[in-house]
Enzyme design. Sequence first.
Site, PDB file in Angstrom:
ATOM      1  CG  HIS A  17      -1.921  -1.028   1.354  1.00  0.00           C
ATOM      2  ND1 HIS A  17      -2.135  -1.759   2.498  1.00  0.00           N
ATOM      3  CD2 HIS A  17      -2.828  -1.492   0.458  1.00  0.00           C
ATOM      4  CE1 HIS A  17      -3.129  -2.613   2.307  1.00  0.00           C
ATOM      5  NE2 HIS A  17      -3.565  -2.478   1.080  1.00  0.00           N
ATOM      6  CE  LYS A  41     -13.355  -6.717   3.860  1.00  0.00           C
ATOM      7  NZ  LYS A  41     -12.910  -6.448   2.475  1.00  0.00           N
ATOM      8  NE  ARG A  90      -3.119  -7.160  -4.332  1.00  0.00           N
ATOM      9  CZ  ARG A  90      -3.886  -7.211  -3.270  1.00  0.00           C
ATOM     10  NH1 ARG A  90      -3.375  -7.526  -2.108  1.00  0.00           N
ATOM     11  NH2 ARG A  90      -5.168  -6.969  -3.353  1.00  0.00           N
ATOM     12  CB  SER A 128      -4.482  -6.327   4.832  1.00  0.00           C
ATOM     13  OG  SER A 128      -4.164  -5.058   4.342  1.00  0.00           O
TER      14      SER A 128
HETATM   15  P1  ADP Z   1      -5.841  -5.965   0.748  1.00  0.00           P
HETATM   16  O1  ADP Z   1      -6.622  -6.303   1.976  1.00  0.00           O
HETATM   17  O2  ADP Z   1      -5.916  -7.023  -0.315  1.00  0.00           O
HETATM   18  O3  ADP Z   1      -4.441  -5.527   1.033  1.00  0.00           O
HETATM   19  P2  ADP Z   1      -7.095  -3.318   0.389  1.00  0.00           P
HETATM   20  O4  ADP Z   1      -8.564  -3.168   0.215  1.00  0.00           O
HETATM   21  O5  ADP Z   1      -6.561  -2.808   1.666  1.00  0.00           O
HETATM   22  O6  ADP Z   1      -6.674  -4.817   0.075  1.00  0.00           O
HETATM   23  O7  ADP Z   1      -6.338  -2.648  -0.846  1.00  0.00           O
HETATM   24  C1  ADP Z   1      -6.550  -1.337  -1.280  1.00  0.00           C
HETATM   25  C2  ADP Z   1      -5.941  -1.153  -2.639  1.00  0.00           C
HETATM   26  O8  ADP Z   1      -4.536  -1.425  -2.591  1.00  0.00           O
HETATM   27  C3  ADP Z   1      -6.464  -2.072  -3.740  1.00  0.00           C
HETATM   28  O9  ADP Z   1      -6.472  -1.330  -4.947  1.00  0.00           O
HETATM   29  C4  ADP Z   1      -5.447  -3.164  -3.827  1.00  0.00           C
HETATM   30  O10 ADP Z   1      -5.404  -3.743  -5.109  1.00  0.00           O
HETATM   31  C5  ADP Z   1      -4.176  -2.382  -3.544  1.00  0.00           C
HETATM   32  N1  ADP Z   1      -3.118  -3.225  -2.996  1.00  0.00           N
HETATM   33  C6  ADP Z   1      -3.205  -4.051  -1.950  1.00  0.00           C
HETATM   34  N2  ADP Z   1      -2.032  -4.665  -1.713  1.00  0.00           N
HETATM   35  C7  ADP Z   1      -1.165  -4.213  -2.671  1.00  0.00           C
HETATM   36  C8  ADP Z   1       0.194  -4.493  -3.002  1.00  0.00           C
HETATM   37  N3  ADP Z   1       0.902  -5.393  -2.316  1.00  0.00           N
HETATM   38  N4  ADP Z   1       0.741  -3.841  -4.046  1.00  0.00           N
HETATM   39  C9  ADP Z   1      -0.005  -2.977  -4.770  1.00  0.00           C
HETATM   40  N5  ADP Z   1      -1.288  -2.672  -4.520  1.00  0.00           N
HETATM   41  C10 ADP Z   1      -1.870  -3.273  -3.489  1.00  0.00           C
END
Ligand code: ADP
Length: 170
Positions: A17, A41, A90, A128
């Site tokens: 992130h 959620k 990803r 996450s």
């Molecule tokens: P997650 O729980 O899968 O980490 P989030 O809802 O918190 O997902 O993710 C928010 C945004 O960040 C989404 O657009 C997701 O695709 C992106 N994202 C999550 N992890 C990564 C990563 N490792 N690299 C790039 N983008 C990411």
Amino acid sequence: MGIAIYPGSFDPVTLGHLDIIKRAAAQFDRVIVCVMINSHKQGLFRPEERVELIKRVVGRLDNVEVDASGELLSEYAKKKGASCVVKGLRAMSDFEEEFQMATINRKLNPKLDTVFLTACQDFTYLSSSIVKEMARYNVKLEGFVSPLIEEDVNKKMKEYLRTEGEKAKH
Ligand code: ADP
């Protein structure tokens, strides 16, 4: 390039992130990282805790702000005067859902576009959920989350496991 919203659960914020936040901040005048509150959620961290952790890791990026909202993203973006949503991609598996969301958001708010940034190679596997799974089994979180929040994640997971254990006894 105007104002962009980077929405997500951020439960908790990962290095993946953070990489997207920094890259978006280099492209847009202002980036609003928004913890989207989803009442269906339940997360590990409360929304206000997630905001606090993001603020800490973002540090002094002065065109980045952190917020939380339970609104529809298209409405929230309108209120903030944002023209763009930033999303991280990803893998192809992310694409289908993200494509659908982007299309719906543009339908609801025609002025709102979505920009995808491809994940940094080192973080394509990172989410996450993976971080929480690692914390659950006491795996060191180095390389997954910022060292500034590692302790908070471990502590929160211990609290969670303790309350789950208590519940199971009753
Ligand atoms: P997650 O729980 O899968 O980490 P989030 O809802 O918190 O997902 O993710 C928010 C945004 O960040 C989404 O657009 C997701 O695709 C992106 N994202 C999550 N992890 C990564 C990563 N490792 N690299 C790039 N983008 C990411």
